[in-house]
Design an enzyme around this catalytic site. Structure first.
Site, PDB file in Angstrom:
ATOM      1  N   HIS A   9     -89.985   2.716 -21.649  1.00 40.51           N
ATOM      2  CA  HIS A   9     -90.680   1.836 -22.627  1.00 40.51           C
ATOM      3  C   HIS A   9     -91.580   2.546 -23.409  1.00 40.51           C
ATOM      4  O   HIS A   9     -92.571   3.189 -22.896  1.00 40.51           O
ATOM      5  CB  HIS A   9     -91.056   0.478 -22.161  1.00 40.51           C
ATOM      6  CG  HIS A   9     -90.291  -0.376 -21.973  1.00 40.51           C
ATOM      7  ND1 HIS A   9     -89.358  -0.891 -22.770  1.00 40.51           N
ATOM      8  CD2 HIS A   9     -89.760  -1.543 -20.853  1.00 40.51           C
ATOM      9  CE1 HIS A   9     -88.452  -1.878 -22.411  1.00 40.51           C
ATOM     10  NE2 HIS A   9     -88.760  -2.169 -21.115  1.00 40.51           N
ATOM     11  N   CYS A  56     -88.500   4.131 -27.988  1.00 40.82           N
ATOM     12  CA  CYS A  56     -88.136   3.619 -29.167  1.00 40.82           C
ATOM     13  C   CYS A  56     -89.325   3.923 -30.197  1.00 40.82           C
ATOM     14  O   CYS A  56     -90.412   4.216 -30.003  1.00 40.82           O
ATOM     15  CB  CYS A  56     -88.304   2.077 -29.091  1.00 40.82           C
ATOM     16  SG  CYS A  56     -86.913   1.454 -28.025  1.00 40.82           S
ATOM     17  N   ARG A 111     -85.090   5.763 -32.354  1.00 46.50           N
ATOM     18  CA  ARG A 111     -85.425   6.578 -31.062  1.00 46.50           C
ATOM     19  C   ARG A 111     -86.001   7.999 -31.291  1.00 46.50           C
ATOM     20  O   ARG A 111     -85.969   8.655 -32.282  1.00 46.50           O
ATOM     21  CB  ARG A 111     -84.001   6.871 -30.250  1.00 46.50           C
ATOM     22  CG  ARG A 111     -83.259   5.711 -29.719  1.00 46.50           C
ATOM     23  CD  ARG A 111     -84.069   4.809 -28.839  1.00 46.50           C
ATOM     24  NE  ARG A 111     -83.287   3.743 -28.421  1.00 46.50           N
ATOM     25  CZ  ARG A 111     -83.398   2.577 -28.963  1.00 46.50           C
ATOM     26  NH1 ARG A 111     -84.073   2.215 -29.985  1.00 46.50           N
ATOM     27  NH2 ARG A 111     -82.598   1.434 -28.332  1.00 46.50           N
TER      28      ARG A 111
END
Length: 259
Positions: free
Chosen positions: A163, A237, A246
């Site tokens: 994340h 991300c 990405r």
């Protein structure tokens, strides 16, 4: 002089409008408070909880291995290269099947934490778990290993996801990594040191080429490699607080130190 007369019906309508406006105001305030609490939960609480759980898992792995590891110095000064970070196997490595000595032989169970990822420049030290499921891996603040890619120290591409925002956000600052920075992967058998080589600032979320055995972007072919080697890939991300694209960081294996 005529005195205006206000009928009861007009008074009732005015009172009704005031009640409606007051109720709408209260509703908007309530919705605002709820949204604020949701933001606090996502941005603050999930980070706090995930970082706590990830640190506990790191300690548990170190306890299993019997020798806690400590991050080394940042940048290219960490150790002396055996293999020079050119993607070739380091000199201590001896081939055993498809991987070097000390690599993970068996495929870990789904969601199993089995390694520790350290990025000295970022002060990052998090568990690596098998798979990239949100609930059972990424939302715990772990780095997730893409199924089907290689394991640490093996020929090919050891590819990870994490994340960038919320739930520990372990990969939030990987855009700050520069060529020559080190990335370490510790397992029960060995410590593998990779050297950051290049970065792809933005590509499609469907760009599977970046985690291929020879990583190369299918959307932006100018980014990537053309020859087999020993690679690591970090993906997250971008832009922040979105999942539209990405960001990719690649590195090459420089050395392997058995435990």
């Amino acid at each position: 002089m005529r005195v205006p007369v206000v009928g009861h019906g007009t008074l009732r309508r005015r009172a009704l409008r005031r009640r409606v406006l007051w109720s709408c105001g209260e509703l908007l305030v309530t919705v605002g408070v709820v949204l604020l609490l949701l933001v606090v939960h996502q941005v603050w609480w999930t980070n706090r909880q995930a970082r706590h759980d990830a640190a506990r898992e790191v300690r548990a792995l170190e306890g299993e291995w019997g020798a806690p590891g400590a991050p080394g110095p940042a940048g290219p000064s960490e150790g002396t290269a055996a293999g020079g970070g050119d993607g070739k196997p380091p000199s201590p490595a001896r081939e055993r099947g498809s991987g070097a000595t000390g690599s993970v032989a068996a495929v870990p169970r789904r969601s199993q934490a089995y390694a520790v990822l350290s990025v000295p420049r970022l002060g990052l030290r998090v568990p690596v778990a098998e798979g990239v499921g949100k609930r059972d891996v990424l939302d715990k603040g772990y780095a997730g290993h893409y199924k089907g890619t290689q394991q640490p120290g093996q020929a090919g591409n050891f590819a990870l996801a994490g994340h960038r925002n919320t739930h520990g956000e372990p990969f939030r600052y990987i855009n700050r990594l520069r060529p020559g920075d080190t990335v370490r992967v510790e397992t029960a058998a060995a410590v593998f040191t990779y050297v950051v080589d290049r970065t792809l600032p933005r590509t499609s979320a469907r760009d599977g080429g970046v985690i291929g055995p020879v990583p190369r972007s299918t959307d932006r072919p100018a980014y990537g490699y053309t020859e087999p080697g020993y690679y690591i890939t970090l993906t997250t991300c971008t832009p922040e607080y979105t999942s539209t694209y990405r960001l990719v960081v690649w590195g090459k294996l420089r050395s392997m130190k058995p435990r």
